[in-house]
Every structure is written in structure tokens, then in C-alpha cells.
Design an enzyme around this catalytic site. Structure first.
Site: not given
Length: 441
Positions: A294, A343, A397
Site C-alpha cells: 500500500f 489489488n 488508521c
């Protein structure tokens, strides 16, 4: 009623007693703090709980402070300004640890010192809603009112950089003078090292007179306007067209150009400290191959490239992958970096194995977490694969998805949670960012 704790939305939590003295219904009181005795007015009743507005604080908590913004309580941008900043950190740390234990029965060996920085003027990214309100005689530009679709009538914002806060009223006046004042639903803000960009979401074309007004405003307030006529991929710089939006990581001699619609961290100061801690926890050696999942535009990837032998960044967005590659070339790090678009929400054990062995991983997923990645590591561990990294640094997060993924890594892939701590990326809000390190063997 006495308030015992805060929930994830920074509401005070108290509990009524039944007639026989046993614990009864839970009451969530907006604006109440632990240790306070309050009166309240319920606005939503359910069989096991009620939601309520604060009416009066009869015994005040030592943690209560005067909010720093005149719009606090109406504007939904902040929920904790009435709480001392040190207490905010302590509560966020408790939320992190509670999630880890209650959701996955995992405890960190070490609780890290919180990463904290300036409490005000920190928000370098924001999405402001625009609403033409005839009853108020003009245009509102700002955050939504708390738990409402209405836009708060804001004249300044203390969590935005001072020069942006001072621009809110002139921005309202600017939009009010445009022909499409009721066809511009939002303005996205991105502040770089030298440039402040404002992305106008426009549902109809600008007139020549509109364009003249934007140019004059940009010159006066030293900002750059971008226009977005349709989806995010239609964004383009309007005026001045040649200004470069970027932030710097001076500790590594890195400059990161980006588009205002790219994902970048909201808080520049905390981002720098976070990168430094992540790299220290990862403790990459000169011969190590590193993996950044990511990776976005390369926020962690490029600093990592200054530490190990090489680093591979994987990102789900083609646009961000392209930007990361360009940033590596811009900073002279292309030879030590490699990027791929995949993905990661559907990655399998076979996909991970095909990448080969990387000594250390950094994982920085969105709120959804890294479920597929962690499941794949569990499968590989059961197979006795040698591709599992010795150490993983996980930047989160969402404490709930971190806890879920921590459970998979600890109970399914043979890792231990060596340490975890909060990162106060969003002071005065209930948002909990955190960093954790997992070790194997």
C-alpha cells in the site's frame, strides 16, 4: 449521572442503575468527560442504550479545557477540543490497547511513546463542502455541522494552517460571486511546501468572468486553482498552471511532488516523525530486500530505499503507482526501487510466494486494513514457506482492523506483537492512527 469513560466517538459513557442496584442501560452523552457528573437529555432511546445531549456539567473533570475554536460544538470537524491534549493521547492509547485485546486477545510487549506534534494548524489536507444558502445571504464553505448534512457557518478553522483559515471568508465571497455558485459542491484543499492548491468540483463550465475572478483571487492569496469537472481523473491545474505541489522529507533529502487528489498524509510534521520511527523499528540492514505494501506515492518507499539494498512498493492505484515511480526517478532512487500495481485486497498466498523473500515489510493500508495479506501469511506459515519476513511494521488508521490483522499474524502466522503505540495524526478528533511492529521467530 457519573461519566466513566469515552467511546470511539469521544462521547461520555455512563450507566444507569436498575432498581435492584444492578448495572442498567448505557448512556452516551455528547460533550461529557470521564469523572464528571452531568445532567443530560436523551434524543435516541434503544432497549440497551440511549444517546443524549449534555445539559449541564455539575462536577467538572480536571481534563476539561476551554475549546480553542469558536465553532467547536457546532462544526463536526473536531470532537475533542474540550479535552486536555495529554488526556486525548491517553484515551487514544487505551482505545488501541482495548481493541487489540478485546477483538483478538493480543497485547504488545512494549507500548511505544505516543507520536505527537502541534495541536493547531496541522491539517494540510481537507475536503470543504460548499453550499449556497439563500436564507443566509450567500455561500457557506466549511465542514459539516456535527452529525448533520448542514454546512457549518465558519469564519475560521484553528486546525487548518493559519493562511488557509484566514482565507475562508474571502473564499466564501469568491464563490458567491461566481455564476456557478450553486453548482460547486466541494473544494478540496492540499497544502504543499511552497504551494496551496484548491480543487474546485464544478458541475457546469466556468464563464470568462468566473475565470478572471479565480485568477485575481489566486494572485492575491498565493494559491493555485485546480478544476474537477467530473471524476477524480479529470482534475487539471487551472491557474497558475506551472506551480508544483510537493512536500519534503529533509532527513532523507527527498522531495515528493503530488497531485492534490493523491493520497498524502494530512499532518506533515507527524508524517516526518512517523517515517523516522517506522524506519527505526524496521531496522533495515544494508543487505536487506524490503517490501512496502500500500505504498501510495512512495511516502515510505523512498526513505526505505536509502536504508536497505532495494525496496519494492506495491499499490492498488495505477495513478499512484505511476507517481511513485516518477518520484523515485526525481529523487535519484530509481535504481534501488521497483513498483507494481496489484489489488492487495484480493492477494493470495500464491501471489505473496511469487514475489519471493523480502527480509522486512512495511504495511500501510487504508481503513479496511490488510486482511487478505495477513490471511496469506497465515497460509504460508502453515505450509512452512520461507518467504515470511522476519519483521513487519504496520501503520494503521483504524484500531479495529489493526486488531483483526494482529490476531491473524499472532495466532495464525507465528508472529508476536513486539510493540504498538498511537500516532496523533489528527489532534482534537477521535481518529486513532497507530504503529505496530511484529516479529517472527
Amino acid at each position: 449521572m457519573s461519566i466513566d469513560s469515552l467511546d470511539m466517538e469521544a462521547r461520555g459513557v455512563g450507566r444507569l442503575l436498575n432498581e435492584d442496584g444492578t448495572p442498567g442501560k448505557v448512556i452516551f452523552v455528547e460533550g461529557a468527560l470521564p469523572g464528571e457528573t452531568v445532567s443530560y437529555r436523551s434524543f435516541r432511546r434503544k432497549p440497551s442504550y440511549e444517546q443524549a445531549h449534555l445539559v449541564e456539567v455539575r462536577q467538572e473533570s480536571v481534563m476539561r479545557v476551554k475549546p480553542g475554536c469558536q465553532h467547536f460544538g457546532v462544526c463536526g470537524g473536531c470532537s475533542m477540543q474540550h479535552l486536555d491534549s495529554r488526556a486525548q493521547l491517553a484515551i487514544k492509547q487505551r482505545v488501541l490497547e482495548d481493541n487489540l485485546w478485546h477483538l483478538s486477545k493480543v497485547k504488545p510487549d512494549v507500548v511505544f511513546r505516543p507520536i505527537a506534534g502541534p495541536d493547531w494548524g496541522y491539517r494540510y489536507r481537507a475536503r470543504l463542502t460548499v453550499r449556497h444558502v439563500a436564507k443566509k445571504g450567500g455561500v457557506l464553505v466549511g465542514f459539516h455541522e456535527r452529525k448533520s448534512s448542514y454546512v457549518a457557518d465558519m469564519t475560521r478553522c484553528e486546525i487548518l494552517p493559519p493562511h488557509v483559515s484566514a482565507m475562508l471568508v474571502p473564499l466564501r465571497e469568491l464563490v458567491g460571486g461566481l455564476s456557478i455558485r450553486d453548482r460547486m459542491p466541494q473544494i478540496e484543499l492540499a497544502v504543499g511546501q511552497e504551494v496551496t492548491a484548491l480543487v474546485l468540483r464544478i458541475l457546469e463550465p466556468l464563464t470568462d468572468a468566473d475565470k478572471d475572478l479565480l485568477r485575481a483571487f489566486a494572485d492575491q492569496h498565493k494559491v493555485q486553482f485546480w478544476l474537477q469537472p467530473k471524476g477524480p481523473d479529470t482534475v487539471y491545474p487551472f491557474y497558475p498552471a506551472d506551480a508544483e505541489l510537493a512536500y519534503t522529507l529533509p532527513e532523507f533529502g527527498i522531495r515528493m511532488p503530488f497531485k492534490p487528489t493523491d493520497f498524502t498524509q494530512v499532518n506533515h510534521q507527524i508524517n516526518r516523525v512517523l517515517i523516522g520511527r517506522a524506519l527505526r523499528l524496521l531496522d533495515a540492514q544494508p543487505q536487506d530486500r524490503l517490501l512496502d505494501l500500500f505504498c501510495g506515492i512512495g511516502n515510505f518507499t523512498l526513505p526505505l530505499a536509502t536504508q536497505g539494498k532495494s525496496v519494492m512498493g506495491i499499490e492498488g492505484s495505477e495513478a499512484l503507482t505511476t507517481r511513485a515511480l516518477a518520484n523515485a526517478e526525481y529523487n535519484g532512487l530509481a535504481a534501488r526501487t521497483e513498483f507494481a500495481c496489484r489489488n492487495l485486497f484480493e492477494v493470495t498466498a500464491e501471489d505473496i510466494a511469487a514475489l519471493g523473500r523480502f527480509d522486512r515489510w512495511l504495511v500501510d493500508p487504508p481503513r479496511e486494513g490488510a486482511l487478505a495479506v495477513c490471511k496469506a501469511l497465515g497460509e504460508l506459515a502453515q505450509q512452512g514457506s520461507n518467504v515470511l519476513p522476519q519483521r513487519i511494521v504496520y501503520v494503521s488508521c483504524s484500531p479495529a482492523t489493526l486488531a483483526r490483522d494482529a490476531g491473524l499474524l499472532v495466532h495464525g502466522a507465528g508472529y508476536r506483537l513486539a510493540g504498538a503505540g498511537v500516532v496523533n495524526m489528527f489532534p482534537h478528533t477521535s481518529h486513532v492512527e497507530s504503529i505496530a511492529v511484529f516479529e517472527r521467530g
